[in-house]
Structure formats: structure tokens, C-alpha cells
Design a protein around this motif. Sequence first.
Motif, PDB file in Angstrom:
ATOM      1  N   ASP A   3     -39.298   0.888 -43.220  1.00  0.00           N
ATOM      2  CA  ASP A   3     -39.981   0.650 -45.241  1.00  0.00           C
ATOM      3  C   ASP A   3     -40.145  -0.913 -45.634  1.00  0.00           C
ATOM      4  N   ILE A   4     -40.986  -0.969 -45.770  1.00  0.00           N
ATOM      5  CA  ILE A   4     -40.946  -2.922 -45.726  1.00  0.00           C
ATOM      6  C   ILE A   4     -41.166  -3.638 -47.102  1.00  0.00           C
ATOM      7  N   GLU A   5     -40.536  -4.448 -47.823  1.00  0.00           N
ATOM      8  CA  GLU A   5     -40.568  -4.826 -49.037  1.00  0.00           C
ATOM      9  C   GLU A   5     -41.345  -6.582 -48.977  1.00  0.00           C
ATOM     10  N   LEU A   6     -42.140  -6.229 -50.078  1.00  0.00           N
ATOM     11  CA  LEU A   6     -42.919  -7.724 -50.052  1.00  0.00           C
ATOM     12  C   LEU A   6     -42.611  -8.272 -51.038  1.00  0.00           C
ATOM     13  N   ASN A   7     -42.165  -7.403 -51.999  1.00  0.00           N
ATOM     14  CA  ASN A   7     -41.787  -8.308 -53.300  1.00  0.00           C
ATOM     15  C   ASN A   7     -40.000  -8.297 -53.518  1.00  0.00           C
ATOM     16  N   PRO A   8     -39.875  -9.366 -54.240  1.00  0.00           N
ATOM     17  CA  PRO A   8     -40.453 -10.596 -54.811  1.00  0.00           C
ATOM     18  C   PRO A   8     -41.052 -11.640 -53.504  1.00  0.00           C
ATOM     19  N   PHE A   9     -42.611 -12.285 -53.916  1.00  0.00           N
ATOM     20  CA  PHE A   9     -42.773 -12.955 -52.259  1.00  0.00           C
ATOM     21  C   PHE A   9     -42.071 -14.480 -51.949  1.00  0.00           C
ATOM     22  N   THR A  10     -41.557 -14.029 -50.286  1.00  0.00           N
ATOM     23  CA  THR A  10     -40.540 -15.020 -49.541  1.00  0.00           C
ATOM     24  C   THR A  10     -40.895 -16.342 -49.502  1.00  0.00           C
ATOM     25  N   ASN A  11     -40.598 -17.221 -49.870  1.00  0.00           N
ATOM     26  CA  ASN A  11     -41.357 -18.661 -49.394  1.00  0.00           C
ATOM     27  C   ASN A  11     -40.401 -18.662 -48.274  1.00  0.00           C
ATOM     28  N   LEU A  12     -40.407 -19.721 -47.333  1.00  0.00           N
ATOM     29  CA  LEU A  12     -40.137 -19.841 -45.824  1.00  0.00           C
ATOM     30  C   LEU A  12     -39.768 -21.647 -45.433  1.00  0.00           C
ATOM     31  N   GLU A  13     -39.172 -22.517 -45.202  1.00  0.00           N
ATOM     32  CA  GLU A  13     -39.209 -23.513 -45.634  1.00  0.00           C
ATOM     33  C   GLU A  13     -38.781 -24.126 -43.695  1.00  0.00           C
ATOM     34  N   THR A  14     -39.316 -24.724 -43.309  1.00  0.00           N
ATOM     35  CA  THR A  14     -38.845 -25.620 -42.033  1.00  0.00           C
ATOM     36  C   THR A  14     -38.360 -26.992 -41.774  1.00  0.00           C
ATOM     37  N   GLU A  15     -37.917 -28.347 -40.979  1.00  0.00           N
ATOM     38  CA  GLU A  15     -37.837 -29.220 -41.074  1.00  0.00           C
ATOM     39  C   GLU A  15     -38.748 -29.814 -41.891  1.00  0.00           C
ATOM     40  N   ARG A  16     -39.977 -29.197 -41.393  1.00  0.00           N
ATOM     41  CA  ARG A  16     -41.789 -30.116 -41.597  1.00  0.00           C
ATOM     42  C   ARG A  16     -42.146 -29.445 -42.952  1.00  0.00           C
ATOM     43  N   LEU A  17     -42.072 -28.198 -43.003  1.00  0.00           N
ATOM     44  CA  LEU A  17     -42.849 -27.623 -43.898  1.00  0.00           C
ATOM     45  C   LEU A  17     -42.500 -26.543 -45.062  1.00  0.00           C
ATOM     46  N   ILE A  18     -43.410 -26.100 -45.593  1.00  0.00           N
ATOM     47  CA  ILE A  18     -42.779 -25.033 -47.266  1.00  0.00           C
ATOM     48  C   ILE A  18     -43.814 -23.957 -46.990  1.00  0.00           C
ATOM     49  N   LEU A  19     -43.678 -22.219 -46.103  1.00  0.00           N
ATOM     50  CA  LEU A  19     -44.745 -21.543 -46.020  1.00  0.00           C
ATOM     51  C   LEU A  19     -44.410 -20.592 -47.641  1.00  0.00           C
ATOM     52  N   GLU A  67     -48.959  -4.908 -52.046  1.00  0.00           N
ATOM     53  CA  GLU A  67     -48.549  -2.696 -51.775  1.00  0.00           C
ATOM     54  C   GLU A  67     -47.646  -2.852 -50.248  1.00  0.00           C
ATOM     55  N   ASN A  68     -46.984  -3.948 -49.935  1.00  0.00           N
ATOM     56  CA  ASN A  68     -46.394  -4.413 -48.919  1.00  0.00           C
ATOM     57  C   ASN A  68     -47.165  -3.928 -47.474  1.00  0.00           C
ATOM     58  N   GLU A  69     -48.267  -4.430 -47.631  1.00  0.00           N
ATOM     59  CA  GLU A  69     -49.193  -3.853 -46.129  1.00  0.00           C
ATOM     60  C   GLU A  69     -49.115  -5.251 -45.415  1.00  0.00           C
ATOM     61  N   GLY A  70     -48.654  -6.036 -46.422  1.00  0.00           N
ATOM     62  CA  GLY A  70     -49.393  -7.861 -45.272  1.00  0.00           C
ATOM     63  C   GLY A  70     -48.847  -8.840 -46.191  1.00  0.00           C
ATOM     64  N   ILE A  71     -48.332 -10.064 -45.535  1.00  0.00           N
ATOM     65  CA  ILE A  71     -47.868 -11.569 -46.582  1.00  0.00           C
ATOM     66  C   ILE A  71     -48.071 -12.258 -45.344  1.00  0.00           C
ATOM     67  N   GLY A  85     -52.516 -24.762 -43.710  1.00  0.00           N
ATOM     68  CA  GLY A  85     -53.074 -23.871 -42.673  1.00  0.00           C
ATOM     69  C   GLY A  85     -52.333 -22.726 -43.478  1.00  0.00           C
ATOM     70  N   THR A  86     -52.896 -21.279 -43.162  1.00  0.00           N
ATOM     71  CA  THR A  86     -52.245 -19.765 -42.832  1.00  0.00           C
ATOM     72  C   THR A  86     -51.474 -19.740 -42.074  1.00  0.00           C
ATOM     73  N   ILE A  87     -50.051 -18.744 -42.411  1.00  0.00           N
ATOM     74  CA  ILE A  87     -50.326 -17.949 -41.375  1.00  0.00           C
ATOM     75  C   ILE A  87     -49.625 -16.525 -41.643  1.00  0.00           C
ATOM     76  N   GLY A  88     -49.915 -15.687 -40.797  1.00  0.00           N
ATOM     77  CA  GLY A  88     -49.424 -14.477 -41.522  1.00  0.00           C
ATOM     78  C   GLY A  88     -49.060 -12.720 -40.809  1.00  0.00           C
ATOM     79  N   LEU A  89     -48.416 -12.188 -41.552  1.00  0.00           N
ATOM     80  CA  LEU A  89     -48.323 -10.935 -40.409  1.00  0.00           C
ATOM     81  C   LEU A  89     -48.570  -9.712 -41.302  1.00  0.00           C
ATOM     82  N   TRP A  90     -49.567  -8.820 -40.754  1.00  0.00           N
ATOM     83  CA  TRP A  90     -50.701  -8.218 -41.571  1.00  0.00           C
ATOM     84  C   TRP A  90     -50.595  -6.642 -40.578  1.00  0.00           C
TER      85      TRP A  90
END
Length: 185
Positions: A3-19, A67-71, A85-90
Motif C-alpha cells: 500500500d503506497i501513499e505518496l500524499n502529501p508530497f514528501t520533500n527530501l534533504e541532503t547535505e547539499r540538496l533539496i529534493l 494516484e500513488n503511481e510514482g513520485i 536535475g530530477t530523480i524519481g521512483l515509478w
Amino acid sequence: MLDIELNPFTNLETERLILREVRETDAPEILFFRSDDTIMRFLDREKLKSEDEALEYIANTRKAVLENEGINWGICLKGSEKLIGTIGLWRFIKANHRAEIGYSLHPDYWNKGLMSEAMKVVLDYGFQTLKLHSIEANINPKNDASRKLLEKHGFVQEAYFRGDYYFQGEFLDSVIFSLIDPDAR
């Protein structure tokens, strides 16, 4: 089944980046990423031709989240809103707890470890938050940089398919890499 729930959208953070979520205002950058010859050399997809097509691409990525089909995350350097750039799971295969990862990065930012940094946090999100069992990557066999990136993160080659992808009048080969959740081993 997963069961995948992608809402609300989750921002991610690294040392140098914001996704972060890709926005309509990012259309010029998306158009560049999806039309530049250097970036698209190994993507084997039709190039975008206009900002309208980039806006349609953005709308489709938003719909996939709803639709919880990709981010799909836009990658930004900390302190800047401009996408580099971009990166995603789909292509979630929920019955098998599996997804595919895809990514692109502006050539000005290649060889700086930025995509590796983004990939690490996306893999963590996929395994820890979404509870995926495995993540795959489908790459062009000539894309040595992508191969090295995947291997650096523990992906292993699962398959080499000859002539399995028809694009622009020719059959192309594909290489499938996979990473099983390190905590599941």
C-alpha cells in the motif's frame, strides 16, 4: 500487496540538496533536461519540443503522485530554487513491492557526487518509508556513468536484454540493475 501513499508530497534533504516537487515554474528546466542532446543521449525517449510539452510532463508527474503511481523530485542546490536535475521512483509493481528509479542531471553538475547524494536519500525513502523490497534501474548499456552510479549504491546487474526496446526505427539493448532492501537481507 504493498500500500503506497505518496500524499502529501514528501520533500527530501541532503547535505547539499533539496529534493522537492516539480512545479509549473520549472518548465524551462524540464524542457532543457528532456531535450538536451547530452542529457538525452542515453535516455532513449522522445525529446520534448516546447514548454507546453514540459508543462504536460509536469502535470503527468503530479497526477502520478496523486494516484500513488510514482513520485518525481526536482533536485535543487540548497539556497536555490532552480532545478539542476530530477530523480524519481515509478513503475510500481505493488504486488512485488518493487519500483523503478530514474534520474537526470544538468551536465554542469556532473562528476560532483550530487546524483549519488540524491540517490542515497531516495533509496532510503523507497525502502524505509514506502517499504519497497527492491528497486530496479533500466539503463542503456552504453551509459557507463549510470552503471557506475548504480554499482556504487549496491545495485547488481540482473539482466541484459538484446534488442528489447524499439526506438526511432531500431531495436536497442537494455540492462536491468536491481537493489534489494539492505535491511531485508
